[in-house]
Design an enzyme around this catalytic site. Sequence first.
Site, short mmCIF file in Angstrom:
data_model
loop_
_atom_site.label_atom_id
_atom_site.label_comp_id
_atom_site.label_asym_id
_atom_site.label_seq_id
_atom_site.Cartn_x
_atom_site.Cartn_y
_atom_site.Cartn_z
N SER A 293 0.79 -1.42 0.01
CA SER A 293 -0.06 -0.02 -0.12
C SER A 293 0.97 1.21 -0.04
O SER A 293 1.79 1.53 -0.81
CB SER A 293 -0.96 -0.05 1.22
OG SER A 293 -1.93 0.81 1.03
N ASP A 378 -9.17 -4.57 -5.43
CA ASP A 378 -8.47 -3.63 -4.61
C ASP A 378 -9.60 -2.37 -4.81
O ASP A 378 -9.54 -1.57 -5.70
CB ASP A 378 -7.47 -3.36 -4.66
CG ASP A 378 -6.66 -2.57 -3.60
OD1 ASP A 378 -7.10 -1.76 -2.89
OD2 ASP A 378 -5.50 -3.18 -2.97
N HIS A 408 -7.77 -5.01 -0.80
CA HIS A 408 -6.66 -4.74 -0.03
C HIS A 408 -6.15 -5.45 0.90
O HIS A 408 -5.88 -4.85 2.28
CB HIS A 408 -6.81 -3.21 0.42
CG HIS A 408 -5.83 -2.23 0.34
ND1 HIS A 408 -4.96 -1.84 -0.70
CD2 HIS A 408 -5.25 -1.58 1.44
CE1 HIS A 408 -3.83 -0.93 -0.15
NE2 HIS A 408 -4.01 -0.89 1.08
#
Length: 431
Positions: A293, A378, A408
């Site tokens: 991320s 995601d 995610h």
Amino acid sequence: MKRLLLILCLFRFVDLAAQPSERFVKILVTPDHADWLYKPGEPVKFMISVYRNNVLLKGAKLHYEIGPEKMEPTKKETTTLKDGTLAVDGGTMKTAGFLRCIATADVDGKEYRGLTTAGFAPDQIKPTVENPADFQAFWDKAKADLAKIPIDARMTLLPERCTELTNVYQLNLQNINGSRFYGILCIPKKEGKYPAILRVPGAGVRPYNGMIAEADKGFITLEVGIHGIPVTMEPVVYDNLARGALNGYPMANLDDRDRYYYKRVYLGCVRAVDFLVGMPQFDGQNLGVTGGSQGGALSIITTGLDSRIKWLAAYYPALSDVTGYLHGRAGGWPHMFTGDNLAYNNKPDRIKTTGYYDVVNFARLVKVPGRYSWGYNDEVCPPTSMYAAYNVIPGPKELDTAYLDTGHWTYPEQTEKMMNWLMTQLKGGGK
């Protein structure tokens, strides 16, 4: 008690690598292509199925929406599933991108959700973010300014975290503007020369435990925080900072490229590299970086900024092609040009600053081998934004597409595969 609180806090913040919990009612949305890929103009069909106790649930009330990811849906409907399944014509996309079907079902007063995202020629997605003419000059000067500042490394042994094989320290280094850069440093106890791994963090404000298991296997490891604060404090301190002074940090000072929050962060990652390569225990050659991320973004950014990084392993990079929303498609986290953020950030100076900090423009500089991993579902880091960065990387690259259904988060097999790849490269010198 302090040790227990730290462990609980660490578990609380494993949000970027945690697999979602099992749900009582499951909604499966299945595309009619096994690889989830389509050519522009090719129609896609979705099969929506609702299960309870692994049996199709008849009579469930279902609502579904279909459209380009993160955009207004182009098709939506509410219906009742007589037999627990529904075949839906999803339409198509005429250009490269991703088409998402989101289905929700109301069962006994609770809402359950499922989604699937079809890709249309993702390898043809091009960035929207501006590439400033002086991008390289800006960062060359920033690194030169950093180099004038002594590292002033301060190490504090953490005896309760040390193992039979590894010494563990809190490390802090001098960074720009009189700030410090903190992390957890792990060094094998046995005398010798070792490869090194830098782990850069996902978004948020939290303590860190360090990569102790990897150090036990014969690596120097450094897991850093980005906020210029110690990474071993009580959990309540981070909670208070996240809700207070550091709330909204990804957009702080976006109107000024020299004062934007991430300038200190990016240079702090370079400073971490400065320290690692200067360690007497470092083997002098094999240094890798990894993260997910925000950490996926920082992995690419650090590699683009610093040629001393030889390998990178990045999961779902944030901060990628953030201006996508200004061009009618999904942009990367932190979604600064959509929703409530749009009116505040849609100004020439803020848009201009993004060009100096977007992952896309650092990806153009990545020449070393990298392995990347993300799924099509995601919703935090849209795949459109990540492909915009991935597609411009000139160096050797491999995207692991085995985990299409992930959002995610990652499967344990996914992270194991990635770390094994990185450690193999570092141990074998990439040979």
